[in-house]
Design an enzyme around this catalytic site. Structure first.
Site, PDB file in Angstrom:
ATOM      1  N   THR A 228      37.741  31.887  41.893  1.00  0.00           N
ATOM      2  CA  THR A 228      38.132  32.624  41.508  1.00  0.00           C
ATOM      3  C   THR A 228      40.425  32.504  42.185  1.00  0.00           C
ATOM      4  O   THR A 228      40.680  32.345  43.426  1.00  0.00           O
ATOM      5  CB  THR A 228      38.074  34.313  42.479  1.00  0.00           C
ATOM      6  OG1 THR A 228      39.402  35.626  41.746  1.00  0.00           O
ATOM      7  CG2 THR A 228      38.581  34.618  43.743  1.00  0.00           C
ATOM      8  N   SER A 263      40.872  41.795  49.121  1.00  0.00           N
ATOM      9  CA  SER A 263      39.524  41.637  49.506  1.00  0.00           C
ATOM     10  C   SER A 263      38.194  41.101  50.646  1.00  0.00           C
ATOM     11  O   SER A 263      38.585  39.932  50.681  1.00  0.00           O
ATOM     12  CB  SER A 263      39.208  42.512  48.344  1.00  0.00           C
ATOM     13  OG  SER A 263      38.188  41.579  47.582  1.00  0.00           O
ATOM     14  N   HIS A 266      37.007  38.529  48.299  1.00  0.00           N
ATOM     15  CA  HIS A 266      38.412  37.195  47.797  1.00  0.00           C
ATOM     16  C   HIS A 266      38.116  36.289  48.742  1.00  0.00           C
ATOM     17  O   HIS A 266      38.464  35.399  49.173  1.00  0.00           O
ATOM     18  CB  HIS A 266      39.202  38.202  47.720  1.00  0.00           C
ATOM     19  CG  HIS A 266      39.839  38.762  46.626  1.00  0.00           C
ATOM     20  ND1 HIS A 266      39.702  39.650  46.027  1.00  0.00           N
ATOM     21  CD2 HIS A 266      40.051  38.112  44.794  1.00  0.00           C
ATOM     22  CE1 HIS A 266      38.878  39.909  44.369  1.00  0.00           C
ATOM     23  NE2 HIS A 266      39.580  39.152  44.029  1.00  0.00           N
ATOM     24  N   LYS A 269      35.149  34.310  48.888  1.00  0.00           N
ATOM     25  CA  LYS A 269      35.923  32.928  48.323  1.00  0.00           C
ATOM     26  C   LYS A 269      36.646  32.257  48.635  1.00  0.00           C
ATOM     27  O   LYS A 269      36.436  30.939  48.730  1.00  0.00           O
ATOM     28  CB  LYS A 269      35.974  33.176  47.315  1.00  0.00           C
ATOM     29  CG  LYS A 269      35.628  34.249  46.106  1.00  0.00           C
ATOM     30  CD  LYS A 269      34.344  33.411  45.326  1.00  0.00           C
ATOM     31  CE  LYS A 269      33.875  33.956  44.192  1.00  0.00           C
ATOM     32  NZ  LYS A 269      32.982  33.540  43.696  1.00  0.00           N
ATOM     33  N   VAL A 295      37.878  37.495  33.289  1.00  0.00           N
ATOM     34  CA  VAL A 295      36.516  37.347  32.061  1.00  0.00           C
ATOM     35  C   VAL A 295      36.682  38.850  31.444  1.00  0.00           C
ATOM     36  O   VAL A 295      35.738  39.757  31.817  1.00  0.00           O
ATOM     37  CB  VAL A 295      35.560  36.765  32.480  1.00  0.00           C
ATOM     38  CG1 VAL A 295      34.510  36.602  30.951  1.00  0.00           C
ATOM     39  CG2 VAL A 295      35.384  35.751  33.511  1.00  0.00           C
TER      40      VAL A 295
END
Length: 477
Positions: A228, A263, A266, A269, A295
């Site tokens: 991301t 967050s 995130h 990731k 997206v």
């Protein structure tokens, strides 16, 4: 020989995902099990996630049997063989995963979907629903086969269960793994402690299991992982693609670009990226990290073929994105809700470009031992710019579109510099679809078509970064 799914499950069994602290009942539609959320008089009150160990009485077995006597179709092979590539799409029942699985199948790759179907349970837990009606994964795959003659194999289970993942991996023997199988909502990860833990456990442990499966069963398999752009945050310098060259005290080095996650989602990731980079170095795994922007869109060439192939359209305050939410708000006469000052700027791309990018990464794999990073988006917009675009497009369609400012539930910069590089996928041949007036018209018309399915109670933000709770919560059903 191709590999198909067989399963046995008593009617009272749910599939669970384990953490070191607790277990979260996920449920799965393969078994005739129903989850009934508790109701409450106030939002996010009353839901207690069931704490149970994984029950082995619900088994998913991968077995080998012929699917068709016809010769397999020829697909892109990157020059290594005439045999079509086999691609495992983890999270293939989700928004990006479903569109990608169909696209790759249509391009004559041999495709398998691996999914726990937990995303559907989230909707039941929180009282949410896609704007579009979504067929079951079984009906989706059957419809695809009836329309195209192409088979998509299905493995239902949790990749946090390494035994299940190993069996699926050994049965399908993928040349590439496209990994969408993560809890992907920042607001969901910020609802309460249990969902923050679930997000980090599901995402980090699931990805680690995938890495170990590649090492154990097929070291040359290419991992295409959905990252991301949110890993980078909003630094006051240009965002490079994964790496940055720094000169410090007279010495120069190329290092991973600094991460400023915003967050628990995130952050998961970021952990993934570090783990993948390490295993590429230590084990020689090949991996591509696709740091994707926001997206939008519903339609691809494949999902337009039949109503049972329709993709999700999330507009709620937990899983919905700003552009989807604005289109739905315009369609039903609800003011567009701009969070805070509205200067939050992000990269955006069409769902048709998502599937293109994944295909390009598969067709042009990373080298053994290489961890490469692509920033996957085509345009940058602020929230205010999106609101303006939707207002203009709505006016052309006769919609009276208003905009209001609401308190920002997130902790983020509302006015900031943002300039991210995104050239590598373009160099591989990406043909982008830009957010044109015609595309906005299409999105708005789509929202108008399904506006009777809109639940306006779900539009406003309902999760606060600063008020994240320790106790499990749900919304009123």
């Amino acid at each position: 020989m191709a590999h198909v799914l067989s399963a046995s499950c008593p009617s009272n069994v749910s599939l669970t995902s384990r953490t070191s602290a607790q277990s979260f009942t996920l449920g799965q539609t393969l078994c005739p099990t129903f989850f009934t959320p508790q109701t409450s008089t106030s939002p996010f009150r009353g839901l207690v996630l069931q704490m149970k160990k994984l029950r082995r009485s619900c088994t998913v077995q991968a077995t080998a049997s012929p699917v068709s006597q016809q010769a397999p179709p020829q697909a892109s092979t990157n020059g290594s063989s005439s045999k079509p590539k086999r691609v495992m799409v983890i999270g293939g029942d989700g928004y990006c995963g479903w569109a990608t699985a169909l696209h790759l199948s249509n391009k004559n790759y041999e495709v398998a979907i691996v999914d726990s179907l937990v995303r559907r349970l989230f909707d039941h837990q929180l009282g949410l629903d896609s704007l579009t009606p979504i067929a079951s994964i079984h009906n989706r795959i059957r419809r695809w086969k009836s329309l195209t003659g192409k088979s998509i194999e299905l493995y239902i289970g949790d990749i946090c269960d390494f035994e299940f993942l190993s069996e699926a991996f050994k049965a399908f023997e993928p040349d590439a793994v496209v990994h969408f199988g993560e809890q992907r909502s920042a607001p969901y990860s910020m609802i309460d402690r249990s969902r923050a833990i679930f997000t980090q456990h599901n995402n980090v442990i699931g990805t680690l299991n995938v890495l170990f499966a590649i090492k154990e069963y097929h070291e040359e398999c290419h991992l295409v992982k959905l990252g991301t752009m949110g890993e980078y945050g909003t630094p006051n310098i240009d965002i490079e693609e994964g790496y940055i060259t720094i000169t410090h005290n007279g010495r120069t080095d190329t290092l991973p670009y600094p991460k400023q996650a915003s967050s628990f989602y995130h952050l998961s990731k970021v952990h993934d990226s570090h783990n993948i980079a390490f295993t590429c170095k230590a084990w020689g795994i090949r991996a591509t990290d696709l740091n994707q922007g926001v997206v939008y869109g519903v339609k691809t060439d494949e999902t337009e073929m039949h109503e049972e192939l329709l993709n999700r359209f999330d507009y709620d305050g937990v899983f919905g994105t700003a552009l989807n939410r604005f289109c739905v708000q315009a369609a039903v006469g609800h003011p567009l809700t701009v969070y805070g000052k509205g200067g939050q700027t992000r990269g955006y791309l069409d769902i048709r470009d998502t599937v293109q990018c994944v295909e390009l990464a598969i067709a042009n794999p990373a080298k053994l031992g290489e961890f490469r990073v692509f920033n996957q988006f085509t345009e940058q917009f602020s929230v205010n710019e999106l609101a303006s675009l939707v207002t203009k497009a709505g006016s052309k369609l006769g919609l009276d579109v208003k905009t209001i400012t609401v308190p920002n539930p997130r902790v983020e910069a509302e006015e900031h510099y943002y300039n991210a590089k995104h050239t590598k996928l373009m160099e591989l041949g990406l043909q982008p679809h830009y957010l044109s007036d015609s595309l906005l018209d299409s999105l708005l018309n789509f929202a108008v078509e399904y506006k009777d399915r809109v639940d306006e109670k779900q539009i406003m933000p309902s999760v606060s970064w600063k008020k994240i709770g320790a106790k499990p919560k749900t919304v009123t059903v």
